[in-house]
Enzyme design. Structure first.
Site, PDB file in Angstrom:
ATOM      1  N   PHE A   1      -4.716   9.111 -11.394  1.00 23.26           N
ATOM      2  CA  PHE A   1      -5.562   8.257 -10.566  1.00 23.26           C
ATOM      3  C   PHE A   1      -6.849   7.898 -11.306  1.00 23.26           C
ATOM      4  O   PHE A   1      -7.283   6.741 -11.300  1.00 23.26           O
ATOM      5  CB  PHE A   1      -5.881   8.950  -9.244  1.00 23.26           C
ATOM      6  CG  PHE A   1      -6.680   8.102  -8.300  1.00 23.26           C
ATOM      7  CD1 PHE A   1      -6.077   7.119  -7.539  1.00 23.26           C
ATOM      8  CD2 PHE A   1      -8.053   8.293  -8.179  1.00 23.26           C
ATOM      9  CE1 PHE A   1      -6.821   6.325  -6.677  1.00 23.26           C
ATOM     10  CE2 PHE A   1      -8.803   7.502  -7.316  1.00 23.26           C
ATOM     11  CZ  PHE A   1      -8.183   6.515  -6.558  1.00 23.26           C
TER      12      PHE A   1
ATOM     13  N   SER B   1      -4.567   2.796   4.484  1.00 22.50           N
ATOM     14  CA  SER B   1      -4.826   2.069   3.244  1.00 22.50           C
ATOM     15  C   SER B   1      -4.897   0.566   3.498  1.00 22.50           C
ATOM     16  O   SER B   1      -5.747  -0.133   2.926  1.00 22.50           O
ATOM     17  CB  SER B   1      -3.727   2.390   2.224  1.00 22.50           C
ATOM     18  OG  SER B   1      -4.032   1.840   0.960  1.00 22.50           O
TER      19      SER B   1
ATOM     20  N   LYS C   1       0.805  -1.216   0.000  1.00 22.59           N
ATOM     21  CA  LYS C   1       0.000   0.000   0.000  1.00 22.59           C
ATOM     22  C   LYS C   1       0.838   1.266   0.000  1.00 22.59           C
ATOM     23  O   LYS C   1       0.484   2.279   0.602  1.00 22.59           O
ATOM     24  CB  LYS C   1      -0.979   0.014   1.188  1.00 22.59           C
ATOM     25  CG  LYS C   1      -1.778  -1.264   1.381  1.00 22.59           C
ATOM     26  CD  LYS C   1      -2.438  -1.753   0.099  1.00 22.59           C
ATOM     27  CE  LYS C   1      -3.505  -0.807  -0.413  1.00 22.59           C
ATOM     28  NZ  LYS C   1      -4.126  -1.289  -1.684  1.00 22.59           N
TER      29      LYS C   1
ATOM     30  N   HIS D   1       7.012  -7.237  -2.500  1.00 19.36           N
ATOM     31  CA  HIS D   1       6.879  -6.650  -1.168  1.00 19.36           C
ATOM     32  C   HIS D   1       7.864  -7.283  -0.190  1.00 19.36           C
ATOM     33  O   HIS D   1       7.814  -6.992   1.007  1.00 19.36           O
ATOM     34  CB  HIS D   1       5.471  -6.887  -0.612  1.00 19.36           C
ATOM     35  CG  HIS D   1       4.378  -6.163  -1.338  1.00 19.36           C
ATOM     36  ND1 HIS D   1       4.493  -4.867  -1.787  1.00 19.36           N
ATOM     37  CD2 HIS D   1       3.116  -6.564  -1.674  1.00 19.36           C
ATOM     38  CE1 HIS D   1       3.354  -4.504  -2.364  1.00 19.36           C
ATOM     39  NE2 HIS D   1       2.516  -5.510  -2.307  1.00 19.36           N
TER      40      HIS D   1
END
Length: 309
Positions: free
Chosen positions: A239, A148, A44, A100
């Site tokens: 976005f 988030s 996130k 990640h």
């Protein structure tokens, strides 16, 4: 520990998206090529945004790839189920990967490529010798990251549903969530700072000056895009455009994985949303933990000023 998670060398991972065997393959067997590009983030922190930015840069601003191929195929997560098989399908060069993973369990062959340390702190400039793997590490205000993650836990089957922001912070601040502690993740990856094949920037940089950030990334990768091509990159990763692009917004996944009715994957895409969620007490507690964890860390981030007041 929730049945949703497995523990690999002290770090939690979602059972739905990986296995011990997959993680061991990535750590011990995945052969890194010298021109591989790794988009690395804590969850996130702008991961999906950076996938689309890098995809467009590699295609000189042409949006076709972004609009026809899901982001998980354009930049596969190295720690996902069946990555060894997916790797055989990676025909694009340079190969683009996403991860990640915390630094301490990243692939061992990562250290064996032709990376060389620069003699100073170089964030955006590549040197002219043999191509080498590159890491682009995006960092986000941990308060916004926590918020988030809270909403992500509501719509994603990969995470335990965090019932409240307070519940979220109890796990988040001490790393009792997938991929571990934000603090350890950042401090681990930032040990690469000063190497010419490592670039870090913040989510806040992208929000403040997207075009300037794209130009810096192009320079780092040695990609020369003209103004029209850069404009195409910037326009396609707004976005609004990404939220409407089914190849980017994860709406192609079955609701058993992500339920967008509970919360959209691409929710707001703003800076400072934590201010709409944290109580004064939660914010003060967060700042206390942050100061203790980062007191000996020399790099200063945009959000440090408000935290250290």
């Amino acid at each position: 520990m929730s049945d949703l998670y497995l523990n690999y060398k002290g770090t939690l991972f979602p059972n739905m998206s990986t296995s011990v065997e997959d993680l061991a393959f990535v750590e011990n067997e995945f052969q890194v090529l010298d021109d591989d590009i790794f988009n690395v983030t804590y969850p996130k922190s702008g991961t999906t945004w950076m996938i689309d930015i890098l995809s467009l840069i590699l295609k000189n601003g042409d949006p076709t790839w972004n609009k026809t191929v899901p982001n998980w195929d354009r930049a596969p997560w190295v720690e996902t189920l069946g990555f060894a098989q997916k790797l055989k399908l990676c025909k694009e060069h340079p190969r683009l990967f996403t991860s990640h993973l915390p630094r301490h369990i990243f692939m061992k062959t990562f250290e064996d490529s032709k990376a060389k340390e620069s003699r100073g702190v170089v964030l955006y400039t590549r040197l002219s010798y043999t191509p080498e793997y590159t890491v682009i590490y995006t960092i986000r205000d941990p308060k916004d990251t926590a918020v988030s993650l809270y909403y992500f836990s509501k719509m994603s089957a990969f995470y335990k549903d965090m019932e409240s922001i307070d519940d979220c912070l109890k796990d988040y601040l001490f790393g009792n969530i997938p991929y571990g502690s934000w603090f350890n993740h950042v401090k681990g990856w930032m040990k690469m700072m000063g190497k010419d094949n490592f670039m870090f920037h913040t989510y806040e940089d992208l929000q403040r000056d997207l075009r300037g950030s794209v130009i810096k990334i192009c320079t780092f990768l040695g990609k020369e895009l003209d103004d029209k091509e850069i404009d195409s990159v910037v326009g396609n990763v707004s976005f609004k455009n990404m939220k409407e692009n089914n190849m980017s917004n994860f709406t192609l996944l079955p609701t058993g994985y992500m339920d967008h009715e509970k919360s959209p994957f691409m929710r707001k895409g703003i800076v400072g949303d934590w201010k709409n969620h944290f109580t004064v007490t939660q914010n003060e507690y967060f700042d206390k933990i942050y100061k203790a964890e980062m007191q000996d860390f020399s790099v200063k981030f945009p959000w440090d000023t408000s935290i250290n007041q």
